[in-house]
Design a protein around this motif. Sequence first.
Motif, PDB file in Angstrom:
ATOM      1  N   ALA A  36       0.837  -1.195   0.000  1.00  0.00           N
ATOM      2  CA  ALA A  36       0.000   0.000   0.000  1.00  0.00           C
ATOM      3  C   ALA A  36       0.875   1.250   0.000  1.00  0.00           C
ATOM      4  N   TRP A  37       0.445   2.260  -0.761  1.00  0.00           N
ATOM      5  CA  TRP A  37       1.136   3.538  -0.854  1.00  0.00           C
ATOM      6  C   TRP A  37       0.154   4.647  -0.487  1.00  0.00           C
ATOM      7  N   TRP A  38       0.563   5.542   0.403  1.00  0.00           N
ATOM      8  CA  TRP A  38      -0.259   6.712   0.705  1.00  0.00           C
ATOM      9  C   TRP A  38      -0.204   7.650  -0.497  1.00  0.00           C
ATOM     10  N   ASP A  39      -1.363   8.019  -1.027  1.00  0.00           N
ATOM     11  CA  ASP A  39      -1.394   8.797  -2.262  1.00  0.00           C
ATOM     12  C   ASP A  39      -1.629  10.275  -1.976  1.00  0.00           C
ATOM     13  N   PHE A  40      -0.547  11.044  -1.930  1.00  0.00           N
ATOM     14  CA  PHE A  40      -0.636  12.494  -1.794  1.00  0.00           C
ATOM     15  C   PHE A  40      -0.439  13.194  -3.139  1.00  0.00           C
ATOM     16  N   TYR A  41      -0.532  12.426  -4.212  1.00  0.00           N
ATOM     17  CA  TYR A  41      -0.411  12.969  -5.569  1.00  0.00           C
ATOM     18  C   TYR A  41      -1.745  12.914  -6.315  1.00  0.00           C
ATOM     19  N   GLY A  42      -2.568  11.930  -5.990  1.00  0.00           N
ATOM     20  CA  GLY A  42      -3.926  11.864  -6.518  1.00  0.00           C
ATOM     21  C   GLY A  42      -4.018  11.704  -8.022  1.00  0.00           C
ATOM     22  N   MET A 357      -1.349  16.932  -3.645  1.00  0.00           N
ATOM     23  CA  MET A 357      -2.644  17.063  -4.321  1.00  0.00           C
ATOM     24  C   MET A 357      -3.484  15.818  -4.045  1.00  0.00           C
ATOM     25  N   PRO A 358      -3.637  15.446  -2.781  1.00  0.00           N
ATOM     26  CA  PRO A 358      -4.245  14.156  -2.453  1.00  0.00           C
ATOM     27  C   PRO A 358      -5.759  14.180  -2.622  1.00  0.00           C
ATOM     28  N   PRO A 359      -6.402  13.016  -2.492  1.00  0.00           N
ATOM     29  CA  PRO A 359      -7.863  12.989  -2.427  1.00  0.00           C
ATOM     30  C   PRO A 359      -8.357  13.906  -1.318  1.00  0.00           C
ATOM     31  N   LEU A 360      -9.527  14.510  -1.520  1.00  0.00           N
ATOM     32  CA  LEU A 360     -10.055  15.432  -0.527  1.00  0.00           C
ATOM     33  C   LEU A 360     -10.566  14.718   0.718  1.00  0.00           C
ATOM     34  N   ASN A 361     -10.740  13.398   0.633  1.00  0.00           N
ATOM     35  CA  ASN A 361     -11.111  12.626   1.819  1.00  0.00           C
ATOM     36  C   ASN A 361      -9.877  11.977   2.454  1.00  0.00           C
ATOM     37  N   ILE A 362      -8.743  12.652   2.330  1.00  0.00           N
ATOM     38  CA  ILE A 362      -7.523  12.149   2.961  1.00  0.00           C
ATOM     39  C   ILE A 362      -7.788  11.955   4.459  1.00  0.00           C
ATOM     40  N   SER A 363      -7.297  10.855   4.993  1.00  0.00           N
ATOM     41  CA  SER A 363      -7.627  10.487   6.375  1.00  0.00           C
ATOM     42  C   SER A 363      -6.649  11.102   7.374  1.00  0.00           C
ATOM     43  N   ASP A 364      -7.091  11.165   8.625  1.00  0.00           N
ATOM     44  CA  ASP A 364      -6.201  11.603   9.700  1.00  0.00           C
ATOM     45  C   ASP A 364      -4.996  10.687   9.794  1.00  0.00           C
ATOM     46  N   GLU A 365      -5.215   9.391   9.540  1.00  0.00           N
ATOM     47  CA  GLU A 365      -4.105   8.427   9.593  1.00  0.00           C
ATOM     48  C   GLU A 365      -3.048   8.757   8.550  1.00  0.00           C
ATOM     49  N   ALA A 366      -3.483   9.080   7.335  1.00  0.00           N
ATOM     50  CA  ALA A 366      -2.542   9.413   6.263  1.00  0.00           C
ATOM     51  C   ALA A 366      -1.782  10.696   6.591  1.00  0.00           C
ATOM     52  N   LEU A 367      -2.487  11.702   7.104  1.00  0.00           N
ATOM     53  CA  LEU A 367      -1.832  12.962   7.468  1.00  0.00           C
ATOM     54  C   LEU A 367      -0.801  12.748   8.571  1.00  0.00           C
ATOM     55  N   ALA A 368      -1.171  11.979   9.571  1.00  0.00           N
ATOM     56  CA  ALA A 368      -0.242  11.714  10.674  1.00  0.00           C
ATOM     57  C   ALA A 368       1.000  10.977  10.182  1.00  0.00           C
TER      58      ALA A 368
END
Length: 382
Positions: A36-42, A357-368
Amino acid sequence: MTALLPVPALLPTYAPYPFPLVRGEGDRVFDDQGQAWWDFYGGHCVCATGHSHPAVVKAVADQAASLLFYSAAAALPVRDAAAARITAFAGMDSVFFCNSGAETNENALKVALLLTGRGKLAAFDGGWHGRTLLALSVTDDPKITAPFAAHLTPCLRLPFGDLAALAAADFSDVAGVILEPIQSMAGIKTASREWFQALRAKCDASGTLLIFDEIQTGMGRMGTPFAAQFYGVRPDVITSAKGLASGVPMGALLMTAAVAAKLKGGDLGSTFGGGPLACAALLATVDVLEAEGLPANAAAAATRLRRELAGSAVTEVLGEGLLLGLRCADAPALKKHLLARRFLVGGSGDPTVLRLMPPLNISDEALAALIAAIRAFAPESK
């Protein structure tokens, strides 16, 4: 006779990630090894509602099962519904649907030339608007514009956000001025509310159409439906694409009644524009944005990133909402550091700025997780 060199079936364009992606869910994507990759590029600012949002998937599947496609030769209830929904969401009066950001910008510029009878356009240093000919005319990227210089429309180019330069500019022969409310490729450059309002006033005085290229800033990304609301300025035309239909290819030329009333049948056209599949995806996208409060989530995420990255290797967080730039003295090393920890982020034309430019429903977990990874970055991690 010289033998032809072998070429790949798929013509190379951008350098891809060093792994294929096979699945997406929410704010993560998964490679062919199941990682799994956290997607901050969208997908370059496209996946507004996240990857494979169930409501969008259902809307697309249901529409495909009933009517996959018909052109504008037929009236379609789903197209009428999509037009009503997106104009209300954007605060505009009429819409022409097409297929991509470049096509939308091309049509917006064509409308400006057509309605004013003038032969010059205006744009700003650092602006990037697409690869079709009128879009290239206003794009500030010599490596892609120079080969077509002889074919481009004259363009008055001004410094972005400069009030004095704007006041001194002569718009009397300018058909339309186009700008990204936040210059993305240039390194997330912004301008003041005062400057946007002065630009609106100057266009009003000169009869020049004001075009907001909201391919990236629109669809809730700045915490408001479009940047027009954020800056309190109503342009004559807004162009939208990317997140418009959550990844189903679609463009929208949104315009005021004053502009739409001057266009006649046949001035604009597109075979695939406003196809039922894309319209169903657009309707589901706006539903999700509103029902889940995603514009507010974008604004809150930006506030958290600014607060919690203070004192890290990121010396400044640029932009608004979830179109952000991370300024870092060694941005390439930070990007490499993040990729090694399975975060996808974007570069920019400014070598000191990475883009989020991540999804607008980026989670608190992803941000942390991103904040922790950036705070762990040190020069020796190069």
